[in-house]
Motif scaffolding. Structure first.
Motif, PDB file in Angstrom:
ATOM      1  N   LEU A   1       6.752   4.965 -13.369  1.00  0.00           N
ATOM      2  CA  LEU A   1       5.491   5.432 -12.806  1.00  0.00           C
ATOM      3  C   LEU A   1       4.800   4.210 -12.231  1.00  0.00           C
ATOM      4  CD1 LEU A   1       3.477   7.730 -12.337  1.00  0.00           C
ATOM      5  CD2 LEU A   1       2.447   7.161 -14.560  1.00  0.00           C
ATOM      6  N   ASN A   2       4.560   4.225 -10.914  1.00  0.00           N
ATOM      7  CA  ASN A   2       4.057   3.044 -10.225  1.00  0.00           C
ATOM      8  C   ASN A   2       2.899   3.400  -9.312  1.00  0.00           C
ATOM      9  OD1 ASN A   2       6.415   1.549 -11.197  1.00  0.00           O
ATOM     10  ND2 ASN A   2       7.551   2.716  -9.663  1.00  0.00           N
ATOM     11  N   TYR A   3       1.990   2.440  -9.171  1.00  0.00           N
ATOM     12  CA  TYR A   3       0.899   2.572  -8.212  1.00  0.00           C
ATOM     13  C   TYR A   3       0.665   1.224  -7.567  1.00  0.00           C
ATOM     14  CZ  TYR A   3      -3.672   3.025  -6.095  1.00  0.00           C
ATOM     15  OH  TYR A   3      -4.698   3.012  -5.191  1.00  0.00           O
ATOM     16  N   SER A   4       0.387   1.227  -6.266  1.00  0.00           N
ATOM     17  CA  SER A   4       0.120  -0.029  -5.585  1.00  0.00           C
ATOM     18  C   SER A   4      -0.769   0.196  -4.369  1.00  0.00           C
ATOM     19  CB  SER A   4       1.439  -0.685  -5.143  1.00  0.00           C
ATOM     20  OG  SER A   4       1.203  -1.914  -4.506  1.00  0.00           O
TER      21      SER A   4
ATOM     22  N   SER B   1       0.836  -1.206   0.000  1.00  0.00           N
ATOM     23  CA  SER B   1       0.000   0.000   0.000  1.00  0.00           C
ATOM     24  C   SER B   1       0.871   1.256   0.000  1.00  0.00           C
ATOM     25  CB  SER B   1      -0.928  -0.012   1.213  1.00  0.00           C
ATOM     26  OG  SER B   1      -1.815  -1.102   1.146  1.00  0.00           O
ATOM     27  N   THR B   2       1.479   1.513  -1.140  1.00  0.00           N
ATOM     28  CA  THR B   2       2.382   2.663  -1.260  1.00  0.00           C
ATOM     29  C   THR B   2       1.784   3.799  -2.082  1.00  0.00           C
ATOM     30  OG1 THR B   2       3.421   1.587  -3.168  1.00  0.00           O
ATOM     31  CG2 THR B   2       4.439   1.238  -1.022  1.00  0.00           C
ATOM     32  N   GLY B   3       0.643   3.574  -2.733  1.00  0.00           N
ATOM     33  CA  GLY B   3       0.041   4.611  -3.557  1.00  0.00           C
ATOM     34  C   GLY B   3       0.874   4.891  -4.789  1.00  0.00           C
TER      35      GLY B   3
ATOM     36  N   TYR C   1      -1.900  -3.352  -8.353  1.00  0.00           N
ATOM     37  CA  TYR C   1      -0.643  -2.622  -8.552  1.00  0.00           C
ATOM     38  C   TYR C   1      -0.320  -2.586 -10.044  1.00  0.00           C
ATOM     39  CZ  TYR C   1       1.959  -7.008  -9.265  1.00  0.00           C
ATOM     40  OH  TYR C   1       2.416  -8.205  -9.741  1.00  0.00           O
ATOM     41  N   ILE C   2       0.409  -1.552 -10.432  1.00  0.00           N
ATOM     42  CA  ILE C   2       0.932  -1.458 -11.793  1.00  0.00           C
ATOM     43  C   ILE C   2       2.288  -0.774 -11.736  1.00  0.00           C
ATOM     44  CG2 ILE C   2      -0.322   0.706 -12.257  1.00  0.00           C
ATOM     45  CD1 ILE C   2      -0.474  -0.254 -15.227  1.00  0.00           C
ATOM     46  N   ASN C   3       3.257  -1.370 -12.383  1.00  0.00           N
ATOM     47  CA  ASN C   3       4.606  -0.810 -12.468  1.00  0.00           C
ATOM     48  C   ASN C   3       4.948  -0.593 -13.930  1.00  0.00           C
ATOM     49  OD1 ASN C   3       5.331  -3.286 -10.057  1.00  0.00           O
ATOM     50  ND2 ASN C   3       5.064  -1.136  -9.568  1.00  0.00           N
ATOM     51  N   THR C   4       5.341   0.608 -14.272  1.00  0.00           N
ATOM     52  CA  THR C   4       5.781   0.898 -15.635  1.00  0.00           C
ATOM     53  C   THR C   4       7.190   1.450 -15.581  1.00  0.00           C
ATOM     54  OG1 THR C   4       4.896   3.156 -15.624  1.00  0.00           O
ATOM     55  CG2 THR C   4       3.425   1.398 -16.374  1.00  0.00           C
ATOM     56  N   ASP C   5       7.957   1.107 -16.586  1.00  0.00           N
ATOM     57  CA  ASP C   5       9.364   1.496 -16.584  1.00  0.00           C
ATOM     58  C   ASP C   5       9.833   1.658 -18.024  1.00  0.00           C
ATOM     59  OD1 ASP C   5      12.196   1.328 -15.039  1.00  0.00           O
ATOM     60  OD2 ASP C   5      12.320   0.281 -16.949  1.00  0.00           O
ATOM     61  N   ALA C   6      10.627   2.678 -18.271  1.00  0.00           N
ATOM     62  CA  ALA C   6      11.228   2.875 -19.589  1.00  0.00           C
ATOM     63  C   ALA C   6      12.650   3.378 -19.391  1.00  0.00           C
ATOM     64  CB  ALA C   6      10.425   3.867 -20.418  1.00  0.00           C
TER      65      ALA C   6
END
Length: 678
Positions: A187-190, A163-165, A195-200
């Motif tokens: 850009l991450n949300y959890s 639960s990190t938002g 949860y979703i983690n995006t990375d480039a």
């Protein structure tokens, strides 16, 4: 270190293990431990390299936070990297290259599409989307697949319902030697349900300069990597997740080879289901299905004075799955895994003569080889008083089929009686024992494992090897390669001091290597001869090392290691690419968000080389590097800066793993900047 030679099935191991323990003088109190023990820590084997860019505190403990994955892996005490340029180094473990290793990404089997091994699996991910590299030597790596030398699993970084938002970060780096530019973002949300983690990340580098300022031509590269992984909690103990990775490299130079790469592209996707409890005492059930597609194009259009232009594209496509679960019963901790994959490997070459009156020449270098593999892996940890025993086995059905008739007929020139399909049953058994004696820890084990020939070894058609300047042809009738391994390690641990000595020995039967056939004519211009992949009766490999660390003060830590390696064939001749005596040491400082390091690494002269395989003696060398970092807090956000100098004295050198002795990078100054918004 590990070892294994257990020649009985897992479920018939109980009596054999009891006898083994009695002979070893160990009390057979198999149920004496009342508390469950973390199975990953029972035998203190393996190695984990923390990589995660999302856990920014790790940055301060890393020599170079935005280093390539190749550089991270090279920092391991277990792994060496074979280098053909500045990009896409090939991992080697226990002095065995990738065809003898099981290398996976988040448990997924992936196979390169390049006949010249320009695209190892490790080149299709980036440190920005990885949490750690799990490294297991010998048959301890069989959990990842069929192997002789060991296994590497590159574990993806995921929030896993913390639960990190929302949080976001931007990272960038600049390196002076080859003007490397790195820019990345996340850009991450959890929360507890989703949860979703995006990375480039983007990397671009020009030609690098060796020590003394000499430019190494055709060492440039450009790479993009994008990943997204997401999970959804169906209920408290059940969830689903999905992952997508897109990786593309362009204009990649390989100074040690005769060709470069215009395109290397991978699309990797997976979907998985997790459930904390299954039925009875089973728990941590996970099932994953995955697919990946790789395209790789070799290119010589930017090379001067090319006698004949060649196009050499390759494709690799893999579909697979695994399902695994744990079972804990008092002092017994069991793990079961069923996995399988279906791979299609296809590569071709077209030669374009300079004379327009001459015809094009076309051949299939990989004749559309279809590989099916279905394996079952099981392991059991048994705990007793201050000791533990790990037993494991892997049984697999493995099949290769040549699907292309033209390619099949080409191979039948050399093997007129070859079958279209070759089937093997592969076996692996391992026993590993750990005993704690006050401040001492002893690990010892024996194992046996098998592997099938790789696509190149079995079905390669006139593959040019620039290392020894020979064409290579596969043999579809090769016998299964097998290895008996023994290992031992002794550790002494105190609160401020730790030292470990370890050694392993491999006796590899039916060792596969290229052997000259003087009756055959070359295909590649400038090739000195043709070698056919052949089974030697056996080969022997021995590795030994001593490593340790000493905490001088709460803020200051000294670490170091020494290693020795030896490899010979059945005639007592040296095997290629065997490390000479090598060493490394580092002094690390961390206090009040400041970090600094001073490190040295080097090797002795390579005297046990073999010119038959294109090797020449490499000289002894030593390099010195340093770094300094500082973490700042800006309200609730983090700013981290790190700068350093590699090869401070601009030493000109090459190592035994540098293909054709291409020199390593000279002095390199770098700076990393990372800003995280919470």
């Amino acid at each position: 270190m590990k070892l294994s030679i257990t020649v009985f099935p897992l479920w018939g191991m109980r009596m054999g293990c009891l006898m083994w323990l009695l002979l070893a003088g160990v009390s057979p109190r198999l149920c004496a431990q009342e508390k469950p023990v973390d199975s990953l820590k029972l035998t203190e084997l393996g190695e984990v390299i923390l990589i995660s860019a999302k856990q920014h505190l790790n940055h301060q403990k890393q020599h170079k936070p935005l280093a390539t994955l190749d550089e991270f892996l090279e920092s391991s005490r277990s792994i060496q990297m074979v280098k053909r340029g500045a990009y896409a180094w090939e991992p080697s473990m226990n002095d065995m290259a990738s065809e003898r290793l099981a290398i996976t990404i988040d448990g997924m089997q992936i196979f390169g599409a390049c006949t010249d091994k320009m695209d190892p699996i490790t080149s299709y991910v980036d440190v920005s989307n990885l949490a750690e590299a799990q490294i297991e030597s010998g048959q301890q790596g069989a959990v990842f697949g069929n192997t002789i030398g060991g296994g590497i699993n590159l574990k993806l970084d995921k929030s896993n319902f913390k639960s990190t938002g929302w949080n976001a970060s931007v990272e960038s780096a600049l390196e002076s030697n080859n003007f490397t530019r790195i820019l990345g973002g996340e850009l991450n949300y959890s929360d507890d349900k989703f949860y979703i983690n995006t990375d480039a990340i983007y990397r671009k580098a020009d030609n690098y300069k060796a020590g003394g300022g000499r430019e190494v031509e055709f060492s440039q590269f450009e790479k993009y990597n994008f990943s997204v992984n997401s999970g959804y909690a169906l209920r408290e103990d059940r969830s689903i997740s999905a992952t997508l990775i897109f990786d593309e490299a362009r204009d990649v130079g390989y100074p040690a080879l005769t060709m470069d790469v215009s395109l290397a592209r991978a699309i990797i996707g997976s979907f998985s289901f997790q459930q904390d409890s299954l039925f009875g005492s089973f728990k941590d059930w996970e099932t994953k299905v995955y697919y990946n597609h790789i395209k790789h194009v070799m290119d010589d259009t930017k090379r001067p004075e090319v006698p004949i232009h060649m196009d050499m594209p390759g494709w690799s496509e893999t579909t697979g799955f695994y399902t695994q679960a744990k079972l804990n019963k008092e002092s017994h901790h069991l793990f079961f895994k069923l996995d399988g994959f279906y791979n299609k490997s296809y590569a071709e070459m077209t030669m374009y003569p300079n004379n327009s009156n001459e015809s094009l020449m076309f051949m299939l270098t990989w004749p559309d080889v279809r590989t099916k593999d279905l394996g079952f892996y099981a392991e059991e940890f048994i705990t007793f008083d201050k000791a533990s025993l790990k037993l494991s086995t892997r049984l697999a059905y493995h099949s290769n089929t040549v699907a292309d008739e033209f390619g099949l007929n080409s191979l039948k020139i050399f093997y007129p009686n070859m079958e279209k399909t070759k089937t093997r049953f592969l076996k692996s058994f391992s026993a590993q024992y750990h005993k704690g004696l006050n401040d001492f820890h002893v690990n010892a084990g024996v194992s046996y494992g098998e592997r099938a020939a790789s696509v190149s070894e079995g079905y390669g058609f006139y593959l040019f090897n620039s290392f020894d300047n020979h064409d290579y042809i596969g043999d579809p009738n090769l016998d299964t390669e097998s290895s008996a391994e023994a290992n031992i390690s002794l550790s002494y641990k105190k609160s401020a001091f730790e030292i470990t000595a370890e050694a392993n020995y491999f006796h590899v039967s039916n060792y596969i290597i290229g052997v000259l056939d003087s009756s055959l004519s070359t295909m590649s211009i400038g090739a000195e001869g043709v070698k056919i992949y052949t089974n030697l009766d056996y080969a022997q490999l021995f590795n030994a090392s001593v490593s340790g660390n000493y905490r001088i003060s709460p803020a200051l830590k000294l670490s170091g290691s020494l290693s020795y390696h030896r490899g010979i064939d059945d005639d007592g001749e040296n095997l290629p690419l065997i490390s000479p005596f090598s060493y490394r040491s580092a002094l690390n400082f961390y206090k009040n968000q400041y970090s600094a390091s001073l490190s040295v690494k080097g090797a002795g002269e390579q005297t046990n080389f073999n010119s038959t395989y294109g090797e020449t003696k490499t000289a002894a060398y030593a390099t010195l590097s340093a770094s300094f970092g500082k973490r700042f807090f800006i309200q609730e956000n983090d700013l981290f800066l790190k700068a350093g100098v590699e090869n401070i004295f601009d030493t000109y050198y090459s190592t035994y793993t540098d293909w054709s002795n291409i020199p390593r990078m000279g002095r390199n100054i770098y700076i990393n900047i990372s800003y995280t918004i919470h």
